[in-house]
Design an enzyme around this catalytic site. Structure first.
Site, PDB file in Angstrom:
ATOM      1  N   SER A 180       0.872  -1.187   0.000  1.00 37.24           N
ATOM      2  CA  SER A 180       0.000   0.000   0.000  1.00 37.24           C
ATOM      3  C   SER A 180       0.896   1.220   0.000  1.00 37.24           C
ATOM      4  CB  SER A 180      -0.858   0.004   1.267  1.00 37.24           C
ATOM      5  OG  SER A 180      -1.426   1.292   1.474  1.00 37.24           O
ATOM      6  N   TYR A 216      -1.604  -1.255  10.645  1.00 37.05           N
ATOM      7  CA  TYR A 216      -1.880  -1.593   9.243  1.00 37.05           C
ATOM      8  C   TYR A 216      -0.762  -1.064   8.348  1.00 37.05           C
ATOM      9  CZ  TYR A 216      -3.953  -1.581   4.566  1.00 37.05           C
ATOM     10  OH  TYR A 216      -4.172  -1.760   3.222  1.00 37.05           O
TER      11      TYR A 216
HETATM   12  N1  LIG Z   1      -8.769  -0.667  -1.188  1.00 34.04           N
HETATM   13  C1  LIG Z   1      -7.753   0.108  -0.881  1.00 34.04           C
HETATM   14  O1  LIG Z   1      -7.869   1.348  -0.809  1.00 34.04           O
HETATM   15  C2  LIG Z   1      -6.368  -0.514  -0.671  1.00 34.04           C
HETATM   16  C3  LIG Z   1      -5.279   0.382  -0.602  1.00 34.04           C
HETATM   17  C4  LIG Z   1      -4.008  -0.155  -0.408  1.00 34.04           C
HETATM   18  C5  LIG Z   1      -3.822  -1.518  -0.306  1.00 34.04           C
HETATM   19  N2  LIG Z   1      -4.908  -2.354  -0.371  1.00 34.04           N
HETATM   20  C6  LIG Z   1      -4.633  -3.797  -0.206  1.00 34.04           C
HETATM   21  O2  LIG Z   1      -5.170  -4.524  -1.304  1.00 34.04           O
HETATM   22  C7  LIG Z   1      -5.524  -5.833  -0.875  1.00 34.04           C
HETATM   23  C8  LIG Z   1      -6.943  -6.136  -1.303  1.00 34.04           C
HETATM   24  O3  LIG Z   1      -7.808  -5.228  -0.636  1.00 34.04           O
HETATM   25  P1  LIG Z   1      -9.260  -4.822  -1.170  1.00 34.04           P
HETATM   26  O4  LIG Z   1      -9.310  -3.354  -1.167  1.00 34.04           O
HETATM   27  O5  LIG Z   1      -9.580  -5.570  -2.390  1.00 34.04           O
HETATM   28  O6  LIG Z   1     -10.133  -5.309   0.084  1.00 34.04           O
HETATM   29  P2  LIG Z   1     -11.490  -6.135   0.184  1.00 34.04           P
HETATM   30  O7  LIG Z   1     -12.418  -5.782  -0.918  1.00 34.04           O
HETATM   31  O8  LIG Z   1     -11.918  -5.985   1.600  1.00 34.04           O
HETATM   32  O9  LIG Z   1     -10.995  -7.630  -0.060  1.00 34.04           O
HETATM   33  C9  LIG Z   1     -10.182  -8.289   0.867  1.00 34.04           C
HETATM   34  C10 LIG Z   1     -10.058  -9.742   0.438  1.00 34.04           C
HETATM   35  O10 LIG Z   1      -9.245 -10.410   1.410  1.00 34.04           O
HETATM   36  C11 LIG Z   1      -9.916 -11.586   1.824  1.00 34.04           C
HETATM   37  N3  LIG Z   1      -9.618 -11.901   3.207  1.00 34.04           N
HETATM   38  C12 LIG Z   1      -9.704 -11.088   4.293  1.00 34.04           C
HETATM   39  N4  LIG Z   1      -9.427 -11.790   5.410  1.00 34.04           N
HETATM   40  C13 LIG Z   1      -9.167 -13.066   5.014  1.00 34.04           C
HETATM   41  C14 LIG Z   1      -8.837 -14.251   5.701  1.00 34.04           C
HETATM   42  N5  LIG Z   1      -8.723 -14.283   7.043  1.00 34.04           N
HETATM   43  N6  LIG Z   1      -8.636 -15.378   4.988  1.00 34.04           N
HETATM   44  C15 LIG Z   1      -8.759 -15.372   3.640  1.00 34.04           C
HETATM   45  N7  LIG Z   1      -9.074 -14.286   2.932  1.00 34.04           N
HETATM   46  C16 LIG Z   1      -9.284 -13.141   3.618  1.00 34.04           C
HETATM   47  C17 LIG Z   1     -11.418 -11.260   1.677  1.00 34.04           C
HETATM   48  O11 LIG Z   1     -12.148 -12.470   1.463  1.00 34.04           O
HETATM   49  P3  LIG Z   1     -13.150 -13.167   2.507  1.00 34.04           P
HETATM   50  O12 LIG Z   1     -13.771 -12.089   3.342  1.00 34.04           O
HETATM   51  O13 LIG Z   1     -14.102 -13.917   1.629  1.00 34.04           O
HETATM   52  O14 LIG Z   1     -12.275 -14.091   3.286  1.00 34.04           O
HETATM   53  C18 LIG Z   1     -11.422 -10.436   0.396  1.00 34.04           C
HETATM   54  O15 LIG Z   1     -11.484 -11.269  -0.725  1.00 34.04           O
HETATM   55  C19 LIG Z   1      -5.302  -5.874   0.636  1.00 34.04           C
HETATM   56  O16 LIG Z   1      -4.072  -6.481   0.931  1.00 34.04           O
HETATM   57  C20 LIG Z   1      -5.280  -4.401   1.020  1.00 34.04           C
HETATM   58  O17 LIG Z   1      -4.541  -4.185   2.210  1.00 34.04           O
HETATM   59  C21 LIG Z   1      -6.158  -1.887  -0.559  1.00 34.04           C
END
Ligand SMILES: NC(=O)c1ccc[n+]([C@@H]2O[C@H](COP(=O)([O-])OP(=O)(O)OC[C@H]3O[C@@H](n4cnc5c(N)ncnc54)[C@H](OP(=O)(O)O)[C@@H]3O)[C@@H](O)[C@H]2O)c1
Length: 267
Positions: free
Chosen positions: A143, A156
Site C-alpha cells: 500500500s 496496518y
Molecule cells: N482498497 C484500498 O484502498 C487498498 C489500498 C491499499 C492496499 N490495499 C490492499 O489490497 C488488498 C486487497 O484489498 P481490497 O481493497 O480488495 O479489500 P477487500 O475488498 O476488503 O478484499 C479483501 C479480500 O481479502 C480476503 N480476506 C480477508 N481476510 C481473510 C482471511 N482471514 N482469509 C482469507 N481471505 C481473507 C477477503 O475475502 P473473505 O472475506 O471472503 O475471506 C477479500 O477477498 C489488501 O491487501 C489491502 O490491504 C487496498
C-alpha cells in the site's frame, strides 16, 4: 512493448472481493487457469461460475481462512505441490483502524496473521516451488501507506511496510533464480475495504479496474515496485536512491560521536 508472462495457473488470495476479484477477471481473460482463495464460499462460487463460463478457463476454489494456521498450510501445500502454478497474487488483506492505544489487541493480531504471517508463508511456499522450476512470479499487495506515517492505522501501515521490505529483499534472492517479484502499492481504491471510497474526495479514489490493469502493466514491464497513482516516477526513485546511499553509513564498530558517553557525562 513489454512481454507478458508465460501462462500457467494463477493462485489469487482474497479473490472474493475488490482487488483480488478484478485480478481473477483479468488473469482469466489473459488465459490463466485460476485457483481462488478466500473465506466466503458463496462469493467464490459465483465468481468461479462467471469466469469459467465467460473464458473457458479452469477455475477452482480453496475456501480458507488465512488467519488460521491449518488453512494457511493447505494453501501452502498446494503452492508447493501443484506444478502448474506460475503466479501467486498475495492479495488478501485486512484493515484494522483506530488508535493503537485503544485497539482490541486480538483484532490487531488477526490482521498481522493475514497481512504478514499468511503473506510471508505463501510467498515462501511459492518461492520454493518456483526456484525449483526457475520461473514464476509473486505479486505482493502492499500500500502507499507503507511509505507514510499513519496515525490511526499505525499497525496496518506497518504491515504494508513489511510487505514492501520483504519484496525488496526477496527480489534479491529470487531474481538470480529466474523468479519475478513485484510489490503493488495502491492508494485509495474503490473497494469494500474503504467503504467504496464514500466520504473521500473522488479525485483521490482510483477505480479498482484501473488499479489492477495498471498493476498488471507494471508486472508485464517487470517492475519491482508498482505504484499506480504515482505519476512522478523520479521522486519515488530518489527515495530509494537515498535509502541505498545510506548503506555505507549504517554499520560500523564504533558508536557515533553524539552517543559518546564521556562527553555526555561531562556536559
Ligand atoms: N482498497 C484500498 O484502498 C487498498 C489500498 C491499499 C492496499 N490495499 C490492499 O489490497 C488488498 C486487497 O484489498 P481490497 O481493497 O480488495 O479489500 P477487500 O475488498 O476488503 O478484499 C479483501 C479480500 O481479502 C480476503 N480476506 C480477508 N481476510 C481473510 C482471511 N482471514 N482469509 C482469507 N481471505 C481473507 C477477503 O475475502 P473473505 O472475506 O471472503 O475471506 C477479500 O477477498 C489488501 O491487501 C489491502 O490491504 C487496498
Amino acid at each position: 512493448m513489454s512481454a507478458q508472462l508465460p501462462l500457467g495457473t494463477a493462485l489469487i488470495t482474497g479473490a472474493s472481493s475488490g482487488i483480488g476479484e478484478v485480478y481473477a477477471d483479468r488473469l482469466a481473460k489473459r488465459g490463466h487457469d485460476l485457483i481462488l482463495v478466500a473465506r466466503n464460499a458463496d462469493r467464490l462460487a459465483v465468481l468461479t461460475e462467471r469466469l469459467a463460463g465467460a473464458t473457458g478457463r479452469k477455475v477452482e476454489t480453496i475456501v480458507a481462512d488465512l488467519g488460521v494456521a491449518a488453512d494457511r498450510r493447505r494453501v501452502e501445500s498446494r503452492l508447493r505441490d501443484d506444478q502448474s502454478i506460475a503466479l501467486l497474487i498475495n492479495n488478501a488483506g485486512v484493515l484494522a483502524s483506530g488508535p493503537l492505544a485503544s485497539a482490541n489487541a486480538d483484532d490487531v493480531e488477526a490482521m498481522l496473521d493475514v497481512n504478514v504471517t499468511a503473506l510471508t508463508r505463501l510467498a515462501a511456499a511459492a518461492a520454493a516451488a518456483f526456484v525449483q522450476r526457475g520461473s514464476g512470479a509473486i505479486v505482493n499487495l502492499s500500500s502507499v501507506m507503507s511509505m507514510l506515517d499513519t496515525p490511526n492505522t499505525a499497525a496496518y501501515g506497518a504491515t504494508k511496510a513489511y510487505v514492501l521490505s520483504l519484496t525488496h529483499s526477496l527480489h534479491l534472492e529470487l531474481a538470480p533464480r529466474g523468479v519475478q517479484v513485484q510489490a503493488v502499492l495502491p492508494g485509495y481504491t474503490r473497494t469494500p475495504m474503504i467503504q467504496d471510497g464514500e466520504g473521500l474526495p473522488p479525485e483521490l479514489v482510483m477505480e479498482v479496474d484501473d488499479l489492477v490493469d495498471a498493476a498488471l502493466a507494471g508486472l508485464d514491464q517487470k517492475e519491482l515496485i508498482t505504484i499506480p497513482s504515482q505519476h512522478k516516477l523520479d521522486s519515488y526513485q530518489q527515495v530509494f536512491q537515498a535509502r541505498a546511499d545510506l548503506v555505507s553509513h549504517l554499520v560500523g564498530n564504533k558508536p557515533a560521536a553524539r552517543y559518546n558517553a564521556t562527553s555526555s557525562a561531562a556536559a
